[in-house]
Scaffold this motif. Sequence first.
Motif, short mmCIF file in Angstrom:
data_model
loop_
_atom_site.label_atom_id
_atom_site.label_comp_id
_atom_site.label_asym_id
_atom_site.label_seq_id
_atom_site.Cartn_x
_atom_site.Cartn_y
_atom_site.Cartn_z
N ALA A 212 6.28 1.18 2.61
CA ALA A 212 7.13 1.18 3.81
C ALA A 212 7.96 -0.10 3.81
CB ALA A 212 6.27 1.24 5.07
N THR A 213 9.12 -0.04 4.44
CA THR A 213 10.02 -1.19 4.47
C THR A 213 10.26 -1.73 5.89
OG1 THR A 213 11.94 0.28 4.56
CG2 THR A 213 11.23 -0.47 2.37
N GLU A 214 9.56 -1.18 6.87
CA GLU A 214 9.73 -1.64 8.26
C GLU A 214 8.40 -2.13 8.82
OE1 GLU A 214 11.44 1.58 10.44
OE2 GLU A 214 13.41 1.29 9.55
N HIS A 215 8.49 -2.99 9.82
CA HIS A 215 7.31 -3.51 10.53
C HIS A 215 6.32 -4.15 9.56
CE1 HIS A 215 8.96 -1.40 13.92
NE2 HIS A 215 8.93 -0.28 13.24
N LEU A 216 6.82 -5.08 8.75
CA LEU A 216 6.00 -5.71 7.72
C LEU A 216 5.31 -6.97 8.23
CD1 LEU A 216 8.45 -5.36 4.70
CD2 LEU A 216 6.49 -3.90 5.26
N ASP A 217 4.05 -7.09 7.87
CA ASP A 217 3.24 -8.27 8.16
C ASP A 217 2.87 -8.90 6.83
OD1 ASP A 217 3.14 -7.73 10.92
OD2 ASP A 217 1.32 -6.52 10.71
N VAL A 218 2.52 -10.18 6.86
CA VAL A 218 1.99 -10.84 5.68
C VAL A 218 0.52 -11.14 5.97
CG1 VAL A 218 2.16 -12.78 4.10
CG2 VAL A 218 4.24 -11.74 5.02
N HIS A 219 -0.34 -10.46 5.26
CA HIS A 219 -1.79 -10.51 5.45
C HIS A 219 -2.41 -11.59 4.57
CE1 HIS A 219 -5.93 -9.08 5.75
NE2 HIS A 219 -5.96 -8.95 4.44
N HIS A 220 -3.30 -12.39 5.15
CA HIS A 220 -4.08 -13.35 4.38
C HIS A 220 -5.24 -12.62 3.72
CE1 HIS A 220 -2.05 -16.52 6.72
NE2 HIS A 220 -2.35 -17.28 5.69
N VAL A 221 -5.24 -12.58 2.40
CA VAL A 221 -6.36 -11.99 1.66
C VAL A 221 -7.58 -12.89 1.80
CG1 VAL A 221 -7.14 -11.29 -0.66
CG2 VAL A 221 -4.77 -10.88 0.05
N THR A 222 -7.34 -14.19 1.86
CA THR A 222 -8.40 -15.18 2.06
C THR A 222 -7.86 -16.27 2.97
OG1 THR A 222 -9.90 -16.75 1.01
CG2 THR A 222 -7.77 -16.45 -0.05
N TYR A 223 -8.76 -16.91 3.70
CA TYR A 223 -8.38 -18.04 4.55
C TYR A 223 -8.85 -19.36 3.94
CZ TYR A 223 -7.30 -14.54 8.06
OH TYR A 223 -6.76 -13.47 8.73
N GLU A 224 -9.36 -19.30 2.70
CA GLU A 224 -9.90 -20.49 2.03
C GLU A 224 -8.87 -21.62 1.93
OE1 GLU A 224 -11.67 -19.90 -1.78
OE2 GLU A 224 -12.86 -18.20 -1.06
N ARG A 225 -7.62 -21.26 1.69
CA ARG A 225 -6.57 -22.26 1.47
C ARG A 225 -5.52 -22.20 2.58
NH1 ARG A 225 -8.40 -20.57 -3.50
NH2 ARG A 225 -7.22 -18.65 -3.40
N CYS B 78 2.57 -3.07 5.83
CA CYS B 78 3.20 -2.57 7.06
C CYS B 78 2.14 -2.64 8.17
CB CYS B 78 3.72 -1.15 6.87
SG CYS B 78 2.42 0.09 6.69
N ARG B 79 2.57 -2.49 9.41
CA ARG B 79 1.63 -2.59 10.53
C ARG B 79 0.47 -1.61 10.41
NH1 ARG B 79 4.27 -5.33 14.91
NH2 ARG B 79 4.52 -7.25 13.76
N ASP B 80 0.78 -0.37 10.00
CA ASP B 80 -0.29 0.63 9.91
C ASP B 80 -1.32 0.26 8.84
OD1 ASP B 80 0.81 2.16 11.96
OD2 ASP B 80 1.90 3.48 10.59
N CYS B 81 -0.84 -0.13 7.66
CA CYS B 81 -1.76 -0.51 6.59
C CYS B 81 -2.51 -1.80 6.94
CB CYS B 81 -1.01 -0.66 5.27
SG CYS B 81 -0.41 0.93 4.61
N HIS B 82 -1.84 -2.72 7.63
CA HIS B 82 -2.49 -3.95 8.06
C HIS B 82 -3.62 -3.65 9.03
CE1 HIS B 82 -1.83 -8.39 9.45
NE2 HIS B 82 -2.94 -8.26 8.75
N ALA B 83 -3.36 -2.76 9.97
CA ALA B 83 -4.39 -2.36 10.93
C ALA B 83 -5.57 -1.72 10.20
CB ALA B 83 -3.81 -1.41 11.97
N GLU C 109 0.81 -1.22 0.00
CA GLU C 109 0.00 0.00 0.00
C GLU C 109 0.84 1.27 0.00
OE1 GLU C 109 -3.32 0.24 -0.31
OE2 GLU C 109 -3.40 -1.93 -0.53
N CYS C 110 1.79 1.37 0.94
CA CYS C 110 2.51 2.64 1.11
C CYS C 110 4.02 2.53 0.84
CB CYS C 110 2.28 3.18 2.52
SG CYS C 110 3.12 2.24 3.81
#
Length: 88
Positions: free
Chosen positions: A37-50, A63-68, A34-35
């Motif tokens: 950023a190169t710090e405080h990165l998370d990997v977000h599940h777009v779907t939990y189907e698989r 990043c944490r802010d965009c994930h939140a 999204e932004c």
Amino acid sequence: MGKQSLTYHAYLNSWTWHWKRKHALHRAGYKCAECLATEHLDVHHVTYERLGQERPEDLLVLCRDCHAETHGQDNPREAGKRSAKPLW
């Protein structure tokens, strides 16, 4: 905490998730989708189907802010609670 939640958290601490997370970060160039950023990165599940058999398109580096924001949370620390980082 329900059985499904425990299973999810156990998965986030597994070698399988560690490998998938590492490869998702590498594919994203270690930048927030999204932004950029190169710090405080998370990997977000777009779907939990698989869950456990995710395809590359099922995972999004944020990043944490965009994930939140994606989860509709005001506190970035709350988003980070869902993205456990392996201890190895």
